[in-house]
Scaffold this motif. Structure first.
Motif, PDB file in Angstrom:
ATOM      1  N   ALA A  86     -29.459  79.572  -4.157  1.00  0.00           N
ATOM      2  CA  ALA A  86     -28.620  78.411  -4.453  1.00  0.00           C
ATOM      3  C   ALA A  86     -29.498  77.193  -4.723  1.00  0.00           C
ATOM      4  N   LEU A  87     -30.147  77.191  -5.886  1.00  0.00           N
ATOM      5  CA  LEU A  87     -31.016  76.081  -6.275  1.00  0.00           C
ATOM      6  C   LEU A  87     -30.539  75.530  -7.612  1.00  0.00           C
ATOM      7  N   TYR A  88     -30.640  74.202  -7.774  1.00  0.00           N
ATOM      8  CA  TYR A  88     -30.280  73.606  -9.054  1.00  0.00           C
ATOM      9  C   TYR A  88     -31.408  73.875 -10.052  1.00  0.00           C
ATOM     10  N   PRO A  89     -31.123  74.613 -11.122  1.00  0.00           N
ATOM     11  CA  PRO A  89     -32.196  75.066 -12.025  1.00  0.00           C
ATOM     12  C   PRO A  89     -32.969  73.946 -12.690  1.00  0.00           C
ATOM     13  N   GLU A  90     -32.323  72.805 -12.921  1.00  0.00           N
ATOM     14  CA  GLU A  90     -32.990  71.737 -13.659  1.00  0.00           C
ATOM     15  C   GLU A  90     -33.917  70.886 -12.783  1.00  0.00           C
ATOM     16  N   LEU A  91     -33.801  71.033 -11.459  1.00  0.00           N
ATOM     17  CA  LEU A  91     -34.629  70.242 -10.556  1.00  0.00           C
ATOM     18  C   LEU A  91     -35.957  70.929 -10.289  1.00  0.00           C
ATOM     19  N   SER A  92     -36.989  70.127 -10.046  1.00  0.00           N
ATOM     20  CA  SER A  92     -38.258  70.689  -9.599  1.00  0.00           C
ATOM     21  C   SER A  92     -38.149  71.023  -8.116  1.00  0.00           C
ATOM     22  N   ALA A 127     -44.175  71.025  -8.543  1.00  0.00           N
ATOM     23  CA  ALA A 127     -43.677  70.341  -9.743  1.00  0.00           C
ATOM     24  C   ALA A 127     -42.929  71.277 -10.684  1.00  0.00           C
ATOM     25  N   THR A 128     -42.751  72.519 -10.288  1.00  0.00           N
ATOM     26  CA  THR A 128     -42.116  73.526 -11.140  1.00  0.00           C
ATOM     27  C   THR A 128     -40.598  73.436 -11.070  1.00  0.00           C
ATOM     28  N   ARG A 129     -39.934  73.560 -12.232  1.00  0.00           N
ATOM     29  CA  ARG A 129     -38.478  73.593 -12.243  1.00  0.00           C
ATOM     30  C   ARG A 129     -37.995  74.893 -11.605  1.00  0.00           C
ATOM     31  N   CYS A 130     -36.944  74.777 -10.829  1.00  0.00           N
ATOM     32  CA  CYS A 130     -36.442  75.953 -10.104  1.00  0.00           C
ATOM     33  C   CYS A 130     -36.014  77.071 -11.043  1.00  0.00           C
ATOM     34  N   ALA A 131     -35.588  76.718 -12.255  1.00  0.00           N
ATOM     35  CA  ALA A 131     -35.148  77.731 -13.214  1.00  0.00           C
ATOM     36  C   ALA A 131     -36.257  78.699 -13.588  1.00  0.00           C
ATOM     37  N   THR A 132     -37.508  78.275 -13.443  1.00  0.00           N
ATOM     38  CA  THR A 132     -38.621  79.110 -13.878  1.00  0.00           C
ATOM     39  C   THR A 132     -39.344  79.795 -12.717  1.00  0.00           C
ATOM     40  N   LEU A 133     -38.862  79.622 -11.498  1.00  0.00           N
ATOM     41  CA  LEU A 133     -39.504  80.246 -10.338  1.00  0.00           C
ATOM     42  C   LEU A 133     -39.254  81.750 -10.317  1.00  0.00           C
ATOM     43  N   SER A 134     -40.218  82.501  -9.839  1.00  0.00           N
ATOM     44  CA  SER A 134     -39.999  83.925  -9.584  1.00  0.00           C
ATOM     45  C   SER A 134     -39.045  84.079  -8.403  1.00  0.00           C
TER      46      SER A 134
END
Length: 240
Positions: A86-92, A127-134
């Protein structure tokens, strides 16, 4: 006073029992596992303890509040992490933690956020956006966000499912440290090897929960050599 002291909890959906007969006690510093097959009622139980679902039956308290009406003050002391990320994808990652700190009114939010980033090894992705996290990094961030406000009761729904060995190890180390600091933890899992790490368990079978006990006691009750062997025997009708 126990953090959780509930008796005979039950929940029905569409006229059918999702779970019944849940009796559970959790004290500060304890880790209790909810163990059983998928669809056995573990998630429903956690959601009742978190105040997200109202039980249809049963009594007791969670953080001193009646389970049927968990108050806002009690909810602020509960950390709940569901199965889905449950993370907002656009946020780091940093923005996610700052957001959670603001929502929960965390004192000294900047210092606490920096502490959590350090404690849970999030520096490489801050600093990574949550949308791109593994998947593994996302679960680490979700866990960090869940404990940011220092909950006294932590409810974790299949927190290590699908994770690599290193991330599973880290999550267990973090849970054990939190418990040593006085946090009460309830973790659901269908991984029986993992369940054996819990000092106490509640075994779900056939829609009901057996009395709270230890993994060793479950195995001994049916003469099995391990919790896994015992659960398989129980599933085949080896326990009344």
């Amino acid at each position: 006073m126990p953090l959780v002291a509930v008796k005979g909890l039950g929940k029905r959906f569409a006229g059918r029992d999702a779970v019944r007969a849940v009796t559970l006690t959790v004290r500060s510093g304890e880790i209790v596992g909810l163990v059983g097959a998928n669809g056995g009622g573990k998630t429903t139980t956690l959601r009742m303890l978190a105040g997200l679902l109202h039980p249809d039956r049963g009594t007791g308290t969670v953080m001193g509040a009646p389970i049927a009406a968990i108050r806002t003050r009690a909810r602020r002391q509960i950390g709940y992490m569901g199965q889905r990320t449950a993370l907002y994808p656009e946020l780091s990652v940093a923005e996610t933690l700052r957001f959670h700190a603001a929502v929960h009114g965390v004192p000294s939010a900047s210092a606490r956020t920096a502490e959590v980033i350090e404690s849970y090894g999030l520096g490489p992705v801050v600093a990574t956006r949550c949308a791109t996290l593994s998947g593994g990094w996302a679960r680490r961030v979700q866990f960090a966000a869940t404990v940011l406000a220092r909950p006294k009761l932590l409810l974790l729904d299949e927190p290590t499912a699908g994770l690599d060995v290193a991330t599973r190890r880290d999550l267990w180390n973090w849970m054990q440290k939190l418990a040593a600091d006085g946090c009460g933890i309830v973790i659901s899992t269908h991984d029986l090897a993992e369940a054996e790490r819990c000092p106490a368990i509640l075994l779900f079978h056939g829609g009901a929960a057996h009395p709270q006990t230890t993994p060793a006691a479950v195995a001994a009750s049916v003469g099995a050599a391990s919790l896994e062997a015992a659960v398989l025997q129980i599933a085949d009708g080896g326990m009344a």
